[in-house]
Design a protein around this motif. Sequence first.
Motif, PDB file in Angstrom:
ATOM      1  N   TYR A 320      44.369 -67.938  12.954  1.00 15.30           N
ATOM      2  CA  TYR A 320      44.435 -67.083  12.526  1.00 15.30           C
ATOM      3  C   TYR A 320      43.162 -67.253  11.078  1.00 15.30           C
ATOM      4  O   TYR A 320      42.211 -66.363  11.480  1.00 15.30           O
ATOM      5  N   ILE A 321      43.089 -68.004  10.562  1.00 20.51           N
ATOM      6  CA  ILE A 321      42.314 -68.569   9.956  1.00 20.51           C
ATOM      7  C   ILE A 321      40.954 -69.076  10.235  1.00 20.51           C
ATOM      8  O   ILE A 321      39.545 -68.126  10.061  1.00 20.51           O
ATOM      9  N   ALA A 322      41.293 -69.577  11.533  1.00 21.83           N
ATOM     10  CA  ALA A 322      39.928 -69.901  12.634  1.00 21.83           C
ATOM     11  C   ALA A 322      39.038 -68.152  12.922  1.00 21.83           C
ATOM     12  O   ALA A 322      38.370 -67.965  12.561  1.00 21.83           O
ATOM     13  N   LEU A 323      40.350 -67.368  13.309  1.00 22.15           N
ATOM     14  CA  LEU A 323      39.512 -65.864  14.247  1.00 22.15           C
ATOM     15  C   LEU A 323      39.052 -65.167  12.585  1.00 22.15           C
ATOM     16  O   LEU A 323      37.943 -64.840  13.124  1.00 22.15           O
ATOM     17  N   LYS A 324      39.930 -65.277  11.838  1.00 20.28           N
ATOM     18  CA  LYS A 324      39.151 -64.350  10.426  1.00 20.28           C
ATOM     19  C   LYS A 324      38.031 -65.425   9.613  1.00 20.28           C
ATOM     20  O   LYS A 324      36.942 -64.390   9.990  1.00 20.28           O
ATOM     21  N   GLY A 325      37.894 -66.141  10.208  1.00 19.09           N
ATOM     22  CA  GLY A 325      36.966 -67.083   9.755  1.00 19.09           C
ATOM     23  C   GLY A 325      35.267 -66.938  10.275  1.00 19.09           C
ATOM     24  O   GLY A 325      34.027 -66.537  10.065  1.00 19.09           O
ATOM     25  N   PHE A 326      35.630 -66.195  11.534  1.00 20.89           N
ATOM     26  CA  PHE A 326      34.463 -66.825  12.799  1.00 20.89           C
ATOM     27  C   PHE A 326      34.269 -65.317  12.783  1.00 20.89           C
ATOM     28  O   PHE A 326      33.221 -64.680  12.883  1.00 20.89           O
ATOM     29  N   GLN A 327      35.113 -64.041  12.436  1.00 21.11           N
ATOM     30  CA  GLN A 327      34.755 -62.897  12.113  1.00 21.11           C
ATOM     31  C   GLN A 327      34.054 -62.664  11.080  1.00 21.11           C
ATOM     32  O   GLN A 327      33.140 -61.654  10.861  1.00 21.11           O
ATOM     33  N   ILE A 328      34.737 -63.039   9.920  1.00 17.54           N
ATOM     34  CA  ILE A 328      33.427 -63.077   8.190  1.00 17.54           C
ATOM     35  C   ILE A 328      32.260 -63.922   8.855  1.00 17.54           C
ATOM     36  O   ILE A 328      30.765 -62.575   8.808  1.00 17.54           O
ATOM     37  N   ALA A 329      32.032 -64.332   9.958  1.00 16.47           N
ATOM     38  CA  ALA A 329      30.434 -65.096  10.835  1.00 16.47           C
ATOM     39  C   ALA A 329      29.645 -63.589  11.352  1.00 16.47           C
ATOM     40  O   ALA A 329      28.527 -63.835  10.867  1.00 16.47           O
ATOM     41  N   LYS A 330      30.884 -63.674  12.002  1.00 15.25           N
ATOM     42  CA  LYS A 330      29.642 -62.642  12.553  1.00 15.25           C
ATOM     43  C   LYS A 330      29.161 -61.026  11.878  1.00 15.25           C
ATOM     44  O   LYS A 330      27.965 -60.889  12.310  1.00 15.25           O
ATOM     45  N   ASN A 331      29.938 -61.285  11.150  1.00 13.99           N
ATOM     46  CA  ASN A 331      29.444 -59.340  10.381  1.00 13.99           C
ATOM     47  C   ASN A 331      28.790 -60.046   9.191  1.00 13.99           C
ATOM     48  O   ASN A 331      28.689 -59.110   8.482  1.00 13.99           O
ATOM     49  N   ALA A 332      28.185 -61.553   8.719  1.00 14.41           N
ATOM     50  CA  ALA A 332      27.677 -61.684   7.838  1.00 14.41           C
ATOM     51  C   ALA A 332      26.306 -61.263   7.768  1.00 14.41           C
ATOM     52  O   ALA A 332      25.695 -60.245   8.424  1.00 14.41           O
ATOM     53  N   PRO A 333      25.651 -60.241   6.689  1.00 18.02           N
ATOM     54  CA  PRO A 333      25.358 -59.829   6.674  1.00 18.02           C
ATOM     55  C   PRO A 333      23.417 -60.510   6.496  1.00 18.02           C
ATOM     56  O   PRO A 333      22.104 -59.549   6.801  1.00 18.02           O
ATOM     57  N   ASP A 334      23.391 -61.806   6.752  1.00 22.29           N
ATOM     58  CA  ASP A 334      22.083 -62.561   6.528  1.00 22.29           C
ATOM     59  C   ASP A 334      22.902 -63.615   7.212  1.00 22.29           C
ATOM     60  O   ASP A 334      23.392 -64.349   7.538  1.00 22.29           O
ATOM     61  N   ARG A 335      21.517 -64.650   7.497  1.00 22.01           N
ATOM     62  CA  ARG A 335      21.271 -65.716   8.918  1.00 22.01           C
ATOM     63  C   ARG A 335      22.184 -66.985   8.147  1.00 22.01           C
ATOM     64  O   ARG A 335      23.016 -67.832   8.180  1.00 22.01           O
ATOM     65  N   PHE A 336      21.494 -67.149   6.438  1.00 23.72           N
ATOM     66  CA  PHE A 336      22.414 -67.973   5.352  1.00 23.72           C
ATOM     67  C   PHE A 336      23.827 -68.067   5.149  1.00 23.72           C
ATOM     68  O   PHE A 336      25.149 -68.412   5.739  1.00 23.72           O
ATOM     69  N   SER A 337      24.707 -67.118   5.588  1.00 24.33           N
ATOM     70  CA  SER A 337      25.927 -66.510   5.191  1.00 24.33           C
ATOM     71  C   SER A 337      26.694 -67.041   6.463  1.00 24.33           C
ATOM     72  O   SER A 337      27.484 -67.021   6.398  1.00 24.33           O
ATOM     73  N   PHE A 338      26.048 -66.252   7.606  1.00 29.26           N
ATOM     74  CA  PHE A 338      26.054 -66.377   8.899  1.00 29.26           C
ATOM     75  C   PHE A 338      26.551 -68.301   8.639  1.00 29.26           C
ATOM     76  O   PHE A 338      27.697 -68.101   9.354  1.00 29.26           O
ATOM     77  N   LEU A 339      25.463 -69.422   8.565  1.00 27.50           N
ATOM     78  CA  LEU A 339      26.003 -70.215   8.708  1.00 27.50           C
ATOM     79  C   LEU A 339      26.685 -70.998   8.157  1.00 27.50           C
ATOM     80  O   LEU A 339      27.497 -72.112   8.172  1.00 27.50           O
TER      81      LEU A 339
END
Length: 415
Positions: A320-339
Amino acid sequence: MFQRYSPDIGLLLSVLFLVAFGLFMLSSLSVYNSYSKVFAQQVVDYCDAHEEIPNCQQEEGRRYAEGYCQENNCNNLYFERQVVNVFIGLLLGFLAFIIPMGVWRTLAPVFFVAAFLLLCLVFTSLGTGYGTSKSWLNIPLFRSVQPVEAAKLAMIFYFAIWMSKKQNTIQTFQGGFLPFVILVSVMIIPVAFQPDFGSVLVLGIIGVTMFFVAGGNIWHIIGGSIVATMLSWPIVFSHAYIRARFFALFMSDLALQDDKYQLDQSLMGIGSGGFFGVGLGNSTQRSGWLPEIQGDFIFSGIAEEMGFFRILLLLLVFIYIALKGFQIAKNAPDRFSFLVAVGVTSWIIFQAIINILVTLGLFPLTGITFPFLSYGGSSLVMFLFGIGLLLNISSLSPPVVSRETTKLKGKGVYA
């Protein structure tokens, strides 16, 4: 400036559950080792103060330590220390959440250089060893600090800012892959000389994952991984204890009993747990049989006391944490936050996977902690700091429902 929304409550609650569960299990699994450590320290302290007593550590010192532990609770040393670690980790995690990501972006180069210097300080008089590695720093006001844990996060920060600037050249060899190899080597080489090959592996996986999702060439990654593996074998096998660990795993019949003892006890504990476990406080391995049961091998102790079905529930929390983490990355507002989100999530999940594989006898002993559950201040504090960053990034994007509502409003549905 980005608009702030509510952070991901599901991620927060799942991590708080793991931390609370880890404390709960630590209170059971660490009793024997806590008592033994406090008892031994009391013997040493007493005998150091009474050098005139012959055979002090065998007789008088032990009587003093027995009396001390009858008057004081010697069973909760690791539990009490971990409570302090949790408090510090939650505080730093809160700071990671409230401080804007732009600040972390600005500080990323400073963190990278500072982490490298701390890794080098391990080889000075400030460094101290435990087991087969010299990986800790003795710093005033702290018991000990393991710089490699901070280095993992510092590398994530710096790689995020570096890769966000390399979108147009990251697929090239000279502009992308070669600088990546140099940067990742800056962190890995000092750790390899400690030697701490478990952390080398984690650092490598974090770096490769971030490089891949940033657009790195897959063939560069494959070729580089092959070359790195070939170069690492002579270095790895130059250490006798590492050769012994490989023998214990892959050629058990040829390994010495002492070399495979910890793995055998780990498997014995997991097997004894069966489907439903032996019950809280009934673990055999916690009575000194399994070394580091409160640390790197806490998964084995949990499996013995809780059993297969409850362990599955625990693993579902990590999924669940993995899915949440990658979902947060997918929805990140900029590339730095995404990475950053990708780096933190891959760090947590891959370290958990490696730890579990080690305890199951599917990977050589590495000496890395199980996220949020194992005893260890530096590790727990940095993991909670990383979760604070994920919550920070999650608060920069509107919830899924809000985005869908916004789209419907745009179509006139709520007009």
